[in-house]
Scaffold this motif. Structure first.
Motif, PDB file in Angstrom:
ATOM      1  N   VAL A   1       7.206   1.148   1.021  1.00  0.00           N
ATOM      2  CA  VAL A   1       5.808   1.209   0.603  1.00  0.00           C
ATOM      3  C   VAL A   1       5.717   0.949  -0.896  1.00  0.00           C
ATOM      4  O   VAL A   1       6.699   1.072  -1.623  1.00  0.00           O
ATOM      5  CB  VAL A   1       5.158   2.568   0.969  1.00  0.00           C
ATOM      6  CG1 VAL A   1       5.131   2.767   2.476  1.00  0.00           C
ATOM      7  CG2 VAL A   1       5.862   3.731   0.285  1.00  0.00           C
ATOM      8  N   MET A   2       4.519   0.587  -1.336  1.00  0.00           N
ATOM      9  CA  MET A   2       4.231   0.334  -2.751  1.00  0.00           C
ATOM     10  C   MET A   2       5.139  -0.750  -3.344  1.00  0.00           C
ATOM     11  O   MET A   2       5.567  -0.675  -4.490  1.00  0.00           O
ATOM     12  CB  MET A   2       4.345   1.623  -3.571  1.00  0.00           C
ATOM     13  CG  MET A   2       3.349   2.704  -3.180  1.00  0.00           C
ATOM     14  SD  MET A   2       1.633   2.222  -3.447  1.00  0.00           S
ATOM     15  CE  MET A   2       1.568   2.110  -5.213  1.00  0.00           C
TER      16      MET A   2
ATOM     17  N   THR B   1       9.326   1.951  -2.574  1.00  0.00           N
ATOM     18  CA  THR B   1       9.820   3.249  -2.126  1.00  0.00           C
ATOM     19  C   THR B   1      10.214   3.164  -0.660  1.00  0.00           C
ATOM     20  O   THR B   1       9.385   2.839   0.196  1.00  0.00           O
ATOM     21  CB  THR B   1       8.733   4.332  -2.320  1.00  0.00           C
ATOM     22  OG1 THR B   1       8.350   4.353  -3.701  1.00  0.00           O
ATOM     23  CG2 THR B   1       9.243   5.692  -1.904  1.00  0.00           C
TER      24      THR B   1
ATOM     25  N   THR C   1       0.830  -1.202   0.000  1.00  0.00           N
ATOM     26  CA  THR C   1       0.000   0.000   0.000  1.00  0.00           C
ATOM     27  C   THR C   1       0.867   1.255   0.000  1.00  0.00           C
ATOM     28  O   THR C   1       2.046   1.222   0.339  1.00  0.00           O
ATOM     29  CB  THR C   1      -0.920   0.035   1.235  1.00  0.00           C
ATOM     30  OG1 THR C   1      -0.112   0.078   2.417  1.00  0.00           O
ATOM     31  CG2 THR C   1      -1.839  -1.168   1.265  1.00  0.00           C
ATOM     32  N   GLU C   2       0.261   2.380  -0.352  1.00  0.00           N
ATOM     33  CA  GLU C   2       0.986   3.650  -0.355  1.00  0.00           C
ATOM     34  C   GLU C   2       1.065   4.253   1.037  1.00  0.00           C
ATOM     35  O   GLU C   2       2.059   4.874   1.395  1.00  0.00           O
ATOM     36  CB  GLU C   2       0.299   4.636  -1.305  1.00  0.00           C
ATOM     37  CG  GLU C   2       1.012   5.965  -1.402  1.00  0.00           C
ATOM     38  CD  GLU C   2       0.375   6.906  -2.396  1.00  0.00           C
ATOM     39  OE1 GLU C   2       0.870   8.035  -2.531  1.00  0.00           O
ATOM     40  OE2 GLU C   2      -0.632   6.538  -3.041  1.00  0.00           O
ATOM     41  N   ASN C   3       0.014   4.072   1.813  1.00  0.00           N
ATOM     42  CA  ASN C   3      -0.053   4.663   3.144  1.00  0.00           C
ATOM     43  C   ASN C   3       0.019   3.592   4.219  1.00  0.00           C
ATOM     44  O   ASN C   3      -0.519   2.501   4.064  1.00  0.00           O
ATOM     45  CB  ASN C   3      -1.351   5.460   3.310  1.00  0.00           C
ATOM     46  CG  ASN C   3      -1.407   6.628   2.355  1.00  0.00           C
ATOM     47  OD1 ASN C   3      -0.484   7.434   2.300  1.00  0.00           O
ATOM     48  ND2 ASN C   3      -2.478   6.722   1.588  1.00  0.00           N
TER      49      ASN C   3
END
Length: 108
Positions: free
Chosen positions: A80-81, A101, A9-11
């Protein structure tokens, strides 16, 4: 190795972070003669080629660990991601890359 959180996930709920940059881990595995022989037989009768499945599973684990190490070297707390990519090379090798990232938490 210090624990580096890896998420697709990004967050990350409850976390704020700064981006440190992209990180990746790659591994390339070669199939052996016996695996190729077994795979050719499975092509005739059908079914899962367990030696290839294990090789890919091991390659994914190794690429994640290498990505974690790259994140640690950047001073990251998490990646993340995260994504995977894979490709065949010369018909008898398989390359797997894990990438994402690297981030550093702001509110430790």
């Amino acid at each position: 190795m210090a624990e580096i959180l890896v998420t697709t996930t990004e967050n990350i709920p409850g976390k704020k972070y700064e981006v440190l940059g992209e990180v990746f881990g790659i591994t390339t595995q070669s199939r052996n003669v016996f695996s190729n022989l077994g795979a050719n037989l499975k092509n005739i009768v059908g079914g899962e080629i367990k030696t290839y499945t294990k090789m890919l599973h091991d390659s994914r684990d190794e690429s994640i660990e290498r990505m974690r190490q790259a994140a640690l070297e950047k001073g990251a707390d998490a990646v993340v991601m995260m994504r995977f990519d894979s490709a065949s090379i010369a018909g008898d090798m398989q390359s797997v890359v894990a990438y994402g990232t690297a981030v550093k938490f702001l509110d430790q």
